[in-house]
Scaffold this motif. Structure first.
Motif, PDB file in Angstrom:
ATOM      1  N   ASP A 254       0.871  -1.096   0.028  1.00  0.00           N
ATOM      2  CA  ASP A 254      -0.059   0.084  -0.246  1.00  0.00           C
ATOM      3  C   ASP A 254       0.730   0.939  -0.151  1.00  0.00           C
ATOM      4  O   ASP A 254       1.612   1.043   0.479  1.00  0.00           O
ATOM      5  N   GLY A 255       0.492   2.456  -0.773  1.00  0.00           N
ATOM      6  CA  GLY A 255       1.354   4.168  -1.081  1.00  0.00           C
ATOM      7  C   GLY A 255       0.556   4.736  -0.986  1.00  0.00           C
ATOM      8  O   GLY A 255      -0.301   4.621  -1.795  1.00  0.00           O
ATOM      9  N   THR A 256       0.585   5.841  -1.207  1.00  0.00           N
ATOM     10  CA  THR A 256       0.312   7.705  -0.976  1.00  0.00           C
ATOM     11  C   THR A 256       0.853   8.038  -1.930  1.00  0.00           C
ATOM     12  O   THR A 256       1.332   9.495  -1.917  1.00  0.00           O
ATOM     13  N   GLN A 257       2.794   7.483  -2.178  1.00  0.00           N
ATOM     14  CA  GLN A 257       3.504   7.859  -3.566  1.00  0.00           C
ATOM     15  C   GLN A 257       2.760   9.352  -4.742  1.00  0.00           C
ATOM     16  O   GLN A 257       1.386   7.891  -5.043  1.00  0.00           O
ATOM     17  N   SER A 258       3.160   9.463  -5.114  1.00  0.00           N
ATOM     18  CA  SER A 258       2.635  10.302  -6.354  1.00  0.00           C
ATOM     19  C   SER A 258       2.541   8.952  -7.398  1.00  0.00           C
ATOM     20  O   SER A 258       3.017   8.232  -7.741  1.00  0.00           O
ATOM     21  N   ILE A 259       1.582   9.849  -8.317  1.00  0.00           N
ATOM     22  CA  ILE A 259       0.660   9.325  -9.108  1.00  0.00           C
ATOM     23  C   ILE A 259       2.367   8.303 -10.261  1.00  0.00           C
ATOM     24  O   ILE A 259       2.560   7.178 -10.552  1.00  0.00           O
ATOM     25  N   PRO A 260       3.137   9.191 -10.777  1.00  0.00           N
ATOM     26  CA  PRO A 260       4.032   8.252 -11.734  1.00  0.00           C
ATOM     27  C   PRO A 260       5.386   7.576 -10.858  1.00  0.00           C
ATOM     28  O   PRO A 260       5.153   6.323 -11.338  1.00  0.00           O
ATOM     29  N   VAL A 261       5.544   7.403  -9.546  1.00  0.00           N
ATOM     30  CA  VAL A 261       5.585   6.956  -8.511  1.00  0.00           C
ATOM     31  C   VAL A 261       4.926   5.462  -8.300  1.00  0.00           C
ATOM     32  O   VAL A 261       5.314   4.015  -8.571  1.00  0.00           O
ATOM     33  N   ALA A 262       3.876   5.306  -8.472  1.00  0.00           N
ATOM     34  CA  ALA A 262       2.739   4.506  -8.057  1.00  0.00           C
ATOM     35  C   ALA A 262       2.650   3.926  -9.104  1.00  0.00           C
ATOM     36  O   ALA A 262       2.373   2.246  -9.098  1.00  0.00           O
ATOM     37  N   LEU A 263       2.778   4.238 -10.579  1.00  0.00           N
ATOM     38  CA  LEU A 263       2.751   4.054 -11.625  1.00  0.00           C
ATOM     39  C   LEU A 263       3.507   2.381 -11.735  1.00  0.00           C
ATOM     40  O   LEU A 263       4.185   1.011 -12.320  1.00  0.00           O
ATOM     41  N   TYR A 264       5.436   2.903 -11.296  1.00  0.00           N
ATOM     42  CA  TYR A 264       5.951   2.289 -11.333  1.00  0.00           C
ATOM     43  C   TYR A 264       6.227   1.247 -10.522  1.00  0.00           C
ATOM     44  O   TYR A 264       6.664  -0.445 -10.845  1.00  0.00           O
ATOM     45  N   GLU A 265       5.951   1.200  -9.704  1.00  0.00           N
ATOM     46  CA  GLU A 265       5.389   0.022  -8.555  1.00  0.00           C
ATOM     47  C   GLU A 265       4.478  -1.085  -8.503  1.00  0.00           C
ATOM     48  O   GLU A 265       4.725  -2.308  -8.818  1.00  0.00           O
ATOM     49  N   LEU A 266       3.181  -0.539  -8.679  1.00  0.00           N
ATOM     50  CA  LEU A 266       2.777  -1.751 -10.079  1.00  0.00           C
ATOM     51  C   LEU A 266       2.566  -2.022 -10.903  1.00  0.00           C
ATOM     52  O   LEU A 266       2.494  -3.527 -11.316  1.00  0.00           O
ATOM     53  N   GLU A 267       3.379  -1.025 -12.238  1.00  0.00           N
ATOM     54  CA  GLU A 267       3.346  -2.181 -12.988  1.00  0.00           C
ATOM     55  C   GLU A 267       5.122  -3.493 -12.895  1.00  0.00           C
ATOM     56  O   GLU A 267       4.806  -4.891 -13.159  1.00  0.00           O
TER      57      GLU A 267
END
Length: 562
Positions: A254-267
């Motif tokens: 689970d995270g609260t990072q910004s959208i580009p970082v979240a995108l990187y983690e989920l991918e």
């Protein structure tokens, strides 16, 4: 919204105040009608629409609003009232659907139970399914007239949550790692090199993310630090689950990072189980993932970009062995539904955020995002995505279907001839991989087009592409794959038939076509999946309905005797 603790504090004030004195734009008290459950549901429905149109609010049921003194004012709600049924009733009777959140409040007075109904803000206007609507103004619910509705629509651009300015030092909120991810994506998307050479501040100013040295909330979602996002936009969250079953998982994050970082983690999480296959093609062996990168990125960015930041929830990605399910808080808006999402004109809940994503080349605002998701799956012969509205969430499902080499061969062969299959054609072709035939009615549903457009699609696939051929005439006309298509798709043609029509449905369909034209045994077999003997038995059963047999042997036809 108010909490249960807030309600308890307000109830203590009833000793010296009536509930009406405590009401406001976002709070109301209502007495429960002991005589009629239907009247209570109607009241809840009215208040849900009223509060939603007024920006959201809370209603406490079980309190008389004109009586002073706790013991006299708190009458309560019957213990047997099921809040799940109340929520379902309101959802079904509102348009667009509303899903209020109920909480039980235990008190010593009356029935010992109150109900708190929180109605979260959405994208008004909202009405009941019969068209009735009110809007909260002050402490009253007034008729939501046409003039008020036009005023609300005209002011909608001013209601964009992501366009609000954050009056803090932007450098203290800024995340260099988030900006790095943005620049990486921009570089891969081949944006104008002048943008990439700009400083962080100049880049943010050039796209409208930095206004007079202050970030907007949309900008914070793109370049903000996790702690700043948690404090200023606490609704922004993302979650990942690697699922073993519908209830158990082996990995979570689970995270609260910004959208580009979240995108990187989920991918990164998805890629671990995103199986890659290769196809030999001369000296080149192209690789294909189970879930195409284009489809995943577009879906994830749409989930973050279109989520409703005014209601609680998280962008949740669940990865199963055979599918991916992505959900984001918020309902369909602007007339979009799961049945028209492919071709509906673009509508943005977070217009400013989507504009920023577009300027950075992270998304496309011309409604090409959904189309790109469909196309990247369909050109490989894979199942199309499935969109659903589930309560207050939009759910997108990707099925882990295998690459179909024959399907890809068809696309490549037509491309080499200078012919391009668009998403509509691909949807119809993909449908025919699993079903032996398609008619204009089914084609209109599959391609999300009108009947006239569906007929044109089928005609072009027949005349221009030679992919399908017509069987029959008039209302009973349908299409099947041509010999040319069968040849290219030979290895893929393992039909996954839908459930066979039940006996009565088959009778109705055959009889309706016979009223238009004669049929042969073979045509009925193709239409229904029955054997030759089963067709003969069916015709015998239809004789009492006026069906007659003409001829003998191979030349036998069945007709409707008018």
């Amino acid at each position: 919204m108010i909490s249960k603790q807030d309600v308890y504090q307000l109830l203590d004030k009833l000793e010296s105040n009536i509930a009406d004195d405590l009401e406001s734009q976002t709070l109301d008290f209502k007495q429960w009608n002991k005589r009629s459950l239907d009247d209570n549901v109607k009241l809840m429905l009215k208040m849900a629409v009223c509060m939603a149109n007024g920006g959201g609010g809370s209603i406490v049921f079980g309190v008389a609003d004109k009586v002073k003194g706790r013991s006299d004012a708190i009458l309560g709600v019957p213990q047997e009232i099921d809040t799940t049924l109340l929520q379902k009733s309101i959802y079904e009777k509102t348009d667009p659907h509303l899903t209020p959140v109920f909480e039980e409040i235990t008190v010593p007075e009356g029935t010992k139970r109150l109900l708190l109904m929180n109605v979260y803000p959405g994208m008004p206007p909202y009405t009941t399914t019969d068209g009735a609507a009110t809007i909260r103004q002050g402490k009253e619910c007034i008729p939501f007239t046409g003039t008020l509705r036009r005023q609300m629509v005209g002011a909608s651009t001013e209601m964009d949550y992501t366009s609000e300015i954050i009056y803090e030092d932007w450098k203290e909120l800024f995340s260099p790692s988030a900006m790095e991810r943005i620049r990486e994506i921009m570089s891969k998307e081949r944006v104008d090199q002048t943008l990439l050479t700009l400083s962080d501040k100049d880049l943010l100013e050039s796209i409208g993310a930095l206004r007079d040295d202050f970030l907007t909330k949309g900008a914070l979602l793109l370049v903000g630090k996790p702690d700043a996002l948690s404090r200023i936009i606490p609704q922004h969250k993302w979650s990942y689950r690697k699922m073993m079953s519908d209830t158990d998982y082996t990995l979570r994050d689970d995270g609260t990072q910004s959208i580009p970082v979240a995108l990187y983690e989920l991918e990164r999480y998805i890629s671990v189980d995103n199986t890659v296959v290769t196809i030999e093609s001369g000296l080149v062996h192209p690789e294909f993932s189970t879930y195409p990168t284009i489809a995943l990125r577009e879906a994830l960015l749409n989930a973050f970009g279109h989520r409703d930041f005014r209601i609680p929830g998280t962008v949740m990605l669940k990865q199963y062995k055979d599918k991916l399910i992505l959900t984001n808080p918020g309902q369909f808006i602007g007339g979009i539904t799961e049945k028209n999402i492919l071709h509906h004109p673009p509508v943005a809940r977070n217009d400013h955020l989507m504009d920023l994503l577009d300027r950075l080349k992270l998304v496309n605002r011309s409604n090409l995002g959904v189309s790109r998701i469909y196309r990247s799956l369909l050109i490989e012969g894979k199942e199309p995505p499935v969109y659903r509205e589930v309560g207050n969430n939009i759910e997108l499902t990707f099925t882990a279907s295998p690459l179909k080499k024959g399907f890809k061969t068809i696309v490549d062969a037509l491309t080499n001839e200078g012919k391009t299959l668009d998403v509509d054609h691909l949807l119809i072709l993909q449908y025919l991989l699993r079903h032996e035939q398609i008619d204009s009615t089914v084609a209109s549903i599959v391609a999300q087009r009108s009947m006239e457009q569906a007929r044109e699609l089928l005609s072009r696939m027949n005349n221009d592409f030679n992919l399908i051929e017509p069987i029959g005439r008039g209302k009973g006309r349908y299409f099947t794959l041509t010999r040319y298509s069968y040849g290219l798709l030979e290895k893929d043609m393992k039909y996954e038939r839908q459930q066979r029509l039940d006996k009565e449905a088959i009778k109705i369909r055959v009889l309706s076509i016979l009223k238009e034209r004669d049929l042969t045994n073979k045509e009925i077999r193709q239409m229904t999946g029955l054997t030759s003997k089963q067709v003969q038995r069916l015709i015998k059963e239809l004789k009492s309905d006026g069906v007659a047999v003409i001829g003998h042997g191979a030349g036998t036809k069945y007709t409707f005797d008018k």
